[in-house]
Design an enzyme around this catalytic site. Structure first.
Site, short mmCIF file in Angstrom:
data_model
loop_
_atom_site.label_atom_id
_atom_site.label_comp_id
_atom_site.label_asym_id
_atom_site.label_seq_id
_atom_site.Cartn_x
_atom_site.Cartn_y
_atom_site.Cartn_z
N ASP A 213 -85.27 86.81 42.63
CA ASP A 213 -85.64 86.49 41.26
C ASP A 213 -85.41 85.00 40.99
O ASP A 213 -84.41 84.43 41.42
CB ASP A 213 -84.80 87.34 40.31
CG ASP A 213 -85.18 87.19 38.87
OD1 ASP A 213 -86.30 87.59 38.51
OD2 ASP A 213 -84.36 86.70 38.08
N GLU A 281 -89.56 84.57 43.91
CA GLU A 281 -90.36 84.40 42.70
C GLU A 281 -90.27 82.95 42.25
O GLU A 281 -89.19 82.47 41.89
CB GLU A 281 -89.85 85.31 41.58
CG GLU A 281 -90.62 85.14 40.28
CD GLU A 281 -89.86 85.61 39.06
OE1 GLU A 281 -90.51 86.00 38.08
OE2 GLU A 281 -88.60 85.59 39.08
#
Length: 548
Positions: A213, A281
């Site tokens: 993330d 990401e």
């Protein structure tokens, strides 16, 4: 028409490049399947539904966070990286899930949120006690300016300043997201070591990789310099159009720092002995492709990155796709993307792009023909639209903050629909944590399973086509060009495959390169080239052909 992959044992074949061109199915655990009737999905529920994912032909699952958390940001605020939150089950449940996935030929990737923790994490609770304790420097702390205001102009993605005052230390701490999500200080070596140990913990439990993330948020500028303003004409309001001042800055110093490259090399060194892979990401609307190229180059950082170019509100046009691949090639021809149209943070693409049934099928086929790996978000294979929710139904803090101009992320997080004749769509025997909308019930797995024209069976067919032609998984892309709604390109490697897509409602003509071509994709309605290598494509039609 359920076609479940099987393997001879619970151990997948060792292949360090399994990730290259893989189809990865994203599971949002709160909303996939509830096994105990509390209205919240869990690990046992995921295990129960793994055969569905295997039937699609997927290579791996990515499970969004299930770690211990106060759930202020629904799992993306972690208070214990090495345990399962009781609402999702236990470590034993996770181990059983991994074993079952491997038995079905599915690899397991989990979502690691390393840039920040919950403010209830023991690390932060110790860090905030004083300026001289063992974890005092584990988070980004800074003194105020002389007038007591925050140390710089950085903004939070969730609105307002990215700094929160703490009276005990008489300092501000950085939070790029919620105030309850303090940012870790990656300039502190002990922080890096602790996070690498977290990765080892899960690798030892059998996971095959990680989705990382906000990978470009790990480091902040150590001098805490102000971000420059971003001219209006350069702003990208893809997260919350027009309502979030975060988009008024060029985020030069609060993320995308060069020190990140050395940490990613350390992370890769942890992955390699396990044959594991990572997809990062890249949360940057301006420079996502360029950052992805940097993070995936050289074979010593992460294998893949997950850029936002196909997660934008604006429809992905033929010319838009050609521009993306031109930028990617210019940044680094060897960079490896992981493409996605939808995820847990964006309006579902069927709604976002106003796609008809046939248009959605064409975009699904296109995704499977692109160079790179692919992420599919749960329910995407059903053609689910965004759920319309009332304000009182919202849980997402981002949606609550910016309502009604932006309705938040709950509309894409509603429960997966397995059955049609069931108020919760077969998701739970209790009251679902988010409502199941009536428009979704008719699109359930049950309703589509035996319909040869369904979106579900189209996804199965195009994923099978990708698996049958490895050049679509890891070959090069050549001669991409766009003309009006037509985009065409070659995938080259062990064989050469011609791909053409009519992304419009009219009829277009395409020309295959010289030579002889055998048609592919008749089972999905692909057009057949004529003897002179011309092909006429009707509205939302594709042409796929193999050089012979």
């Amino acid at each position: 028409m359920t076609l479940i992959k099987t393997v001879e044992s619970n151990v997948l074949a060792a292949d360090p490049d399994w990730w290259r061109g893989a189809v990865i199915y994203q599971i949002y655990p709160r909303s996939f399947q509830d096994s105990d009737g509390d209205g919240v999905g869990d690990l046992r529920g995921i295990a129960r539904r793994l055969p569905h994912i295997a039937s699609l032909g997927a290579d791996a699952v990515w499970i969004s966070p299930f770690f211990t958390s106060p759930m202020k940001d629904y799992g993306y605020d972690v208070s214990d990286y090495c345990d399962v939150d009781p609402m999702f089950g236990t470590l034993a449940d996770f181990d059983a899930l991994v074993a079952q996935a491997h038995g079905l030929g599915l690899r397991v990737m989990i979502d690691l949120v390393l840039s920040h923790t919950s403010n209830q994490h023991p690390w932060f609770m110790e860090s905030r006690k004083s300026r001289v304790n063992p974890k005092a420097d584990w988070y980004v702390w800074a003194d105020p300016k002389g007038d007591g205001t925050p140390p710089n102009n950085w903004l939070s993605i969730f609105g307002g300043p990215a700094w929160k005052w703490d009276g005990r230390r008489e300092q501000y701490y950085l939070h790029n997201f919620l105030t309850s999500q303090p940012d870790l200080n990656f300039h502190e070596p002990a922080v890096q070591d602790a996070l690498l140990d977290v990765a080892r913990f899960w690798l030892e439990r059998g996971v095959d990789g990680f989705r990382l993330d906000t990978i470009n948020f790990y480091f902040a500028d150590k001098y805490l310099r102000d971000n420059p303003r971003l001219p209006r004409e350069l702003r990208n309001d893809s997260i919350a159009p027009g309502v979030n001042p975060y988009n008024h800055q060029l985020h030069m110093f609060d993320k995308n720092q060069p020190e990140n490259l050395e940490f990613l090399k350390k992370f890769r060194a942890v992955l390699d002995p396990y044959g594991a892979a990572a997809v990062g990401e890249v949360g940057d609307a301006q420079f996502g492709l360029e950052i992805m190229a940097e993070y995936t180059s050289g074979g010593d950082k992460v294998q893949m990155c997950y850029p936002f170019e196909m997660l934008q509100p604006k429809l992905l046009t033929a010319q838009g796709l050609a521009d993306v691949f031109a930028r990617l090639h210019a940044a680094a021809p060897g960079a490896w993307p992981c493409w996605s149209y939808s995820n847990h943070d964006t309006v579902r693409h069927v709604t976002r792009w106003h796609l008809s049934h046939e248009a959605a099928k064409t975009y699904a086929t296109l995704l499977q023909c692109l160079r790179g790996s692919v992420c599919l978000y749960q329910g995407e294979e059903l053609g689910l639209p965004e759920a319309e929710l009332a304000f009182e139904d919202l849980h997402d803090p981002y949606g609550i903050e910016f309502w009604p101009e932006f309705k938040g992320r709950d509309g894409c997080r509603t429960p997966m629909v397995w059955e049609s004749d069931n108020r919760s769509g077969g998701f739970s025997t209790g009251e679902p944590w988010l409502p199941v909308t009536g428009s979704h019930l008719g699109l359930s797995v049950e309703a589509q399973e035996d319909d040869p024209d369904s979106m579900l069976n189209h996804y199965r067919a195009v994923i099978a086509l990708r698996r049958a032609h490895p050049v679509l998984r890891h070959g090069s892309t050549e001669a991409m060009k766009a003309a009006g709604p037509l985009v065409q390109f070659l995938r080259a490697g062990e064989e050469t495959v011609f791909c053409a897509f009519n992304l419009g409602d009219g009829t277009v003509e395409a020309m295959l390169p010289g030579g002889c071509w055998a048609p592919l994709g008749q089972e999905i309605g692909a057009a057949t080239p004529q003897a002179d290598n011309r092909v006429s494509l009707g509205p939302w039609q594709v042409c796929l052909a193999k050089r012979i």
